[in-house]
Scaffold this motif. Sequence first.
Motif, PDB file in Angstrom:
ATOM      1  N   UNK A  86     -13.873 -42.169  73.637  1.00 46.97           N
ATOM      2  CA  UNK A  86     -12.862 -41.478  74.442  1.00 46.97           C
ATOM      3  C   UNK A  86     -11.468 -42.020  74.134  1.00 46.97           C
ATOM      4  N   UNK A  87     -11.367 -43.330  74.058  1.00 42.94           N
ATOM      5  CA  UNK A  87     -10.082 -43.957  73.708  1.00 42.94           C
ATOM      6  C   UNK A  87      -9.652 -43.552  72.307  1.00 42.94           C
ATOM      7  N   UNK A  88     -10.567 -43.625  71.340  1.00 47.07           N
ATOM      8  CA  UNK A  88     -10.230 -43.282  69.955  1.00 47.07           C
ATOM      9  C   UNK A  88      -9.790 -41.824  69.833  1.00 47.07           C
ATOM     10  N   UNK A  89     -10.520 -40.935  70.492  1.00 52.12           N
ATOM     11  CA  UNK A  89     -10.216 -39.502  70.410  1.00 52.12           C
ATOM     12  C   UNK A  89      -8.816 -39.215  70.989  1.00 52.12           C
ATOM     13  N   UNK A  90      -8.550 -39.761  72.157  1.00 49.24           N
ATOM     14  CA  UNK A  90      -7.244 -39.568  72.787  1.00 49.24           C
ATOM     15  C   UNK A  90      -6.139 -40.180  71.927  1.00 49.24           C
ATOM     16  N   UNK A  91      -6.361 -41.370  71.426  1.00 53.58           N
ATOM     17  CA  UNK A  91      -5.348 -42.052  70.618  1.00 53.58           C
ATOM     18  C   UNK A  91      -5.096 -41.309  69.314  1.00 53.58           C
ATOM     19  N   UNK A  92      -6.140 -40.785  68.690  1.00 55.19           N
ATOM     20  CA  UNK A  92      -5.963 -40.028  67.444  1.00 55.19           C
ATOM     21  C   UNK A  92      -5.023 -38.848  67.676  1.00 55.19           C
ATOM     22  N   UNK A  93      -5.215 -38.143  68.776  1.00 52.21           N
ATOM     23  CA  UNK A  93      -4.366 -36.986  69.040  1.00 52.21           C
ATOM     24  C   UNK A  93      -3.002 -37.375  69.611  1.00 52.21           C
ATOM     25  N   UNK A  94      -2.893 -38.558  70.193  1.00 53.69           N
ATOM     26  CA  UNK A  94      -1.591 -39.110  70.551  1.00 53.69           C
ATOM     27  C   UNK A  94      -0.763 -39.313  69.280  1.00 53.69           C
TER      28      UNK A  94
END
Length: 175
Positions: free
Chosen positions: A136-144
């Motif tokens: 969840x963190x990686x997915x959000x950060x990637x799109x950030x």
Amino acid sequence: MQSLQEKASQWSGVSNADALAIDATNLFEKLGLQAFINLSTNFYNRVYEDEEEEWFRLIFANSKKEEAIQNQYEFFVQRMGGPQLYSQRKGHPALIGRHKPFPVTHKAAERWLHHMQQALDSTTEIDNESKTTMMNFFRHTAFFLVAGDELKNQHQKMPCKNCKNPKHAAASDST
């Protein structure tokens, strides 16, 4: 105008709260240093051996794999409750700035996430609950990072506020 966090949530499908659930547990204490080293090694082995999407592998062509592994696991350790290894060696993480030279597109984010999901799945020291929290963190950060890249590109296309002739209007980072 949407904030980068709001865009990241919209594009990733992960709420800000779910992305920041990474802070609810000290994953470094729970998993230990070796789990992060193994995760980053698994990830970069996949990236550097990516035969399906050569364009993605080429993004990393000027990086040494060992250095990429170290940068990533040190950042993960630091972000997930461990010692400030990354900052001690490289300074503030400043993710958008550090990824500025790379094409951080929706397609690149999805490919990065594909490899990270496979790396997480093959890192047996990480339990399923931690894998979900981390993804969840990686997915959000990637799109950030995608949102940050798009903002950077918008600024580059804006006319220079001090230029009189629009043909010579090159964007500056301060615009």
